[in-house]
Design a protein around this motif. Sequence first.
Motif, PDB file in Angstrom:
ATOM      1  N   ASN A  77      -5.542   0.943  11.652  1.00  0.00           N
ATOM      2  CA  ASN A  77      -6.649   0.345  10.910  1.00  0.00           C
ATOM      3  C   ASN A  77      -7.186  -0.926  11.555  1.00  0.00           C
ATOM      4  OD1 ASN A  77      -4.426  -1.173  10.407  1.00  0.00           O
ATOM      5  ND2 ASN A  77      -4.327  -0.775   8.208  1.00  0.00           N
ATOM      6  N   LEU A 130      18.071  -7.949   0.371  1.00  0.00           N
ATOM      7  CA  LEU A 130      18.412  -7.922  -1.046  1.00  0.00           C
ATOM      8  C   LEU A 130      19.337  -9.076  -1.430  1.00  0.00           C
ATOM      9  CD1 LEU A 130      19.116  -4.085  -1.383  1.00  0.00           C
ATOM     10  CD2 LEU A 130      17.129  -5.324  -2.257  1.00  0.00           C
ATOM     11  N   GLY A 190      12.471  -0.229  -1.287  1.00  0.00           N
ATOM     12  CA  GLY A 190      11.163  -0.874  -1.432  1.00  0.00           C
ATOM     13  C   GLY A 190      10.103   0.129  -1.844  1.00  0.00           C
ATOM     14  N   GLY A 191       9.035  -0.386  -2.422  1.00  0.00           N
ATOM     15  CA  GLY A 191       7.983   0.504  -2.892  1.00  0.00           C
ATOM     16  C   GLY A 191       6.613   0.134  -2.377  1.00  0.00           C
ATOM     17  N   GLY A 192       6.572  -0.756  -1.372  1.00  0.00           N
ATOM     18  CA  GLY A 192       5.286  -1.189  -0.824  1.00  0.00           C
ATOM     19  C   GLY A 192       4.890  -0.375   0.406  1.00  0.00           C
ATOM     20  N   ASP A 193       3.839  -0.817   1.072  1.00  0.00           N
ATOM     21  CA  ASP A 193       3.361  -0.110   2.271  1.00  0.00           C
ATOM     22  C   ASP A 193       4.410  -0.097   3.379  1.00  0.00           C
ATOM     23  OD1 ASP A 193       0.787   0.894   1.725  1.00  0.00           O
ATOM     24  OD2 ASP A 193      -0.001  -1.135   1.729  1.00  0.00           O
ATOM     25  N   GLU A 224       5.831   3.239   4.981  1.00  0.00           N
ATOM     26  CA  GLU A 224       5.619   3.450   6.408  1.00  0.00           C
ATOM     27  C   GLU A 224       6.956   3.704   7.111  1.00  0.00           C
ATOM     28  OE1 GLU A 224       2.435   1.236   8.952  1.00  0.00           O
ATOM     29  OE2 GLU A 224       4.320   0.206   9.249  1.00  0.00           O
ATOM     30  N   ARG A 267      12.560   0.292  -7.239  1.00  0.00           N
ATOM     31  CA  ARG A 267      13.100  -0.261  -8.497  1.00  0.00           C
ATOM     32  C   ARG A 267      12.201   0.006  -9.703  1.00  0.00           C
ATOM     33  NH1 ARG A 267      12.792  -6.837  -7.510  1.00  0.00           N
ATOM     34  NH2 ARG A 267      10.564  -6.981  -7.200  1.00  0.00           N
ATOM     35  N   ARG A 296       4.135   0.576  -5.189  1.00  0.00           N
ATOM     36  CA  ARG A 296       3.088  -0.431  -5.049  1.00  0.00           C
ATOM     37  C   ARG A 296       2.185  -0.140  -3.840  1.00  0.00           C
ATOM     38  NH1 ARG A 296       4.118  -6.835  -4.257  1.00  0.00           N
ATOM     39  NH2 ARG A 296       5.739  -6.484  -5.788  1.00  0.00           N
ATOM     40  N   ALA A 356      13.103  -2.900   3.094  1.00  0.00           N
ATOM     41  CA  ALA A 356      11.661  -3.122   3.332  1.00  0.00           C
ATOM     42  C   ALA A 356      11.038  -3.675   2.052  1.00  0.00           C
ATOM     43  CB  ALA A 356      10.995  -1.815   3.746  1.00  0.00           C
ATOM     44  N   HIS A 408       8.413 -10.138   2.563  1.00  0.00           N
ATOM     45  CA  HIS A 408       8.624 -11.166   3.589  1.00  0.00           C
ATOM     46  C   HIS A 408       8.600 -12.578   3.018  1.00  0.00           C
ATOM     47  CE1 HIS A 408       7.371  -7.583   5.731  1.00  0.00           C
ATOM     48  NE2 HIS A 408       8.069  -8.077   6.733  1.00  0.00           N
ATOM     49  N   ASN A 422      -1.827 -12.686   0.272  1.00  0.00           N
ATOM     50  CA  ASN A 422      -2.616 -11.615  -0.336  1.00  0.00           C
ATOM     51  C   ASN A 422      -2.908 -10.446   0.592  1.00  0.00           C
ATOM     52  OD1 ASN A 422      -2.938 -12.768  -2.868  1.00  0.00           O
ATOM     53  ND2 ASN A 422      -4.546 -14.113  -2.096  1.00  0.00           N
ATOM     54  N   TYR A 423      -3.411 -10.742   1.772  1.00  0.00           N
ATOM     55  CA  TYR A 423      -3.927  -9.663   2.623  1.00  0.00           C
ATOM     56  C   TYR A 423      -2.902  -9.215   3.667  1.00  0.00           C
ATOM     57  CZ  TYR A 423      -8.182 -11.114   0.316  1.00  0.00           C
ATOM     58  OH  TYR A 423      -9.111 -11.436  -0.631  1.00  0.00           O
ATOM     59  N   ARG A 424      -2.357 -10.165   4.414  1.00  0.00           N
ATOM     60  CA  ARG A 424      -1.252  -9.911   5.348  1.00  0.00           C
ATOM     61  C   ARG A 424      -1.493  -8.731   6.290  1.00  0.00           C
ATOM     62  NH1 ARG A 424       3.712 -10.473   1.137  1.00  0.00           N
ATOM     63  NH2 ARG A 424       2.384  -9.102  -0.055  1.00  0.00           N
ATOM     64  N   GLN A 425      -2.673  -8.632   6.783  1.00  0.00           N
ATOM     65  CA  GLN A 425      -3.012  -7.568   7.729  1.00  0.00           C
ATOM     66  C   GLN A 425      -3.207  -8.175   9.123  1.00  0.00           C
ATOM     67  OE1 GLN A 425      -3.255  -4.175   6.597  1.00  0.00           O
ATOM     68  NE2 GLN A 425      -2.230  -5.343   5.003  1.00  0.00           N
TER      69      GLN A 425
END
Length: 330
Positions: free
Chosen positions: A71, A140, A173-176, A180, A197, A202, A257, A260, A303-306
């Motif tokens: 992306n 954790l 973890g449940g994020g991107d 990934e 969890r 997310r 994961a 951060h 917020n964005y962290r891209q």
Amino acid sequence: MDFFKPMDNLNESSDKKSVSNTQEHVKCLILGSGPAGYTAAIYAARANLAPVLYEGLQPGGQLTTTTEVENFPGYPQGVTGPVMMEDLKSQSTRFGADIRFGYATKVDFSATPYKVLIDDEKWISADAIIIATGATANYLGLPSEEKYKGFGVSACATCDGFFYRKKVVAVVGGGDTACEEASYLAGLCSKVYLIVRKNYLRASKAMQHRVANTSNIEILFEHVTKEVTGDQVVTGATLVNSKGEEVKINIDGFFVAIGHTPNSDIFKPYINTDDTGYIQTVPGTTKTNLPGVFACGDVQDKNYRQAITAAGTGCMAALDTERYLAESHR
Ligand code: NDP
């Protein structure tokens, strides 16, 4: 991996020592070598600010542990994180940026010129400083997780996934990032548990879709990890489900994961951060509370962290630095 070592509080005598021992003075000092740091270096070099950039403990930053980046504009076929970082680095050196190994272990921003201690041995002073130190993976905090770090517990699937070919692993973890990593590991491993969890992911819809459509990923919603188990190396994990029941899984690898933490500790005595450690900048700029100190990339962005937003703020930091130096006639 920690970018910086924690800072010892400076006292009066160490302040004086740092001033008298300053070994080099530069116009523009950049700390950090992710997309933010390198982009700042490209712009600062082209503006004749002669930037010196210290790469930190993880040259190239977090993207060097990522697989395919699909992306980032300008790469229609995608690019791997390490290749993109090499591209950014060579683009900055092409314009004369001085890229160096080394990491900041202490700062003294009590007076100008601001000073930074590199590798605990060399003080360098600068007319302006750009902080682009990024963020570090969270764990954790379980004693068993600590015990097996490097022996089955990892926070980087791209770095360590190779060791688990045809084996069974879990990702927490449940994020991107978790999705990934689970997708990446699913291509190598016989089975991947994704331990989440909450009762939902997310992650972005695209990543959710990818995980849901990978046959060897099993999502364990509403499960938390109680313990990582093993002998010399990880052999399993004990989870607790929403009913409070223990669930044991047999695994060879345990990948964490779960987000951060910004690498801002050494700046905190001087630079304002929010309650989670992200450096606060004046909205719409990269200015911190100290004139001449700017922050860009993940260390100031919760917020964005891209990669692309980090690169964007890296550009802003260089432009803000250029204006600051011009206005202060340095
Ligand atoms: P996130 O903060 O988005 O997600 C962290 C996940 O870990 C959440 O599901 C959270 O659960 C879970 N978690 C946190 N603490 C614990 C814990 N103690 N025990 C169990 N689970 C825990 O971090 P990511 O690293 O995934 O993503 C960061 C940013 O980077 C996001 O903006 C993301 O979109 C972006 N990103 C983009 C990518 C891409 O575009 N290709 C790839 C990777 C990241 P809960 O939801 O319950 O809080």
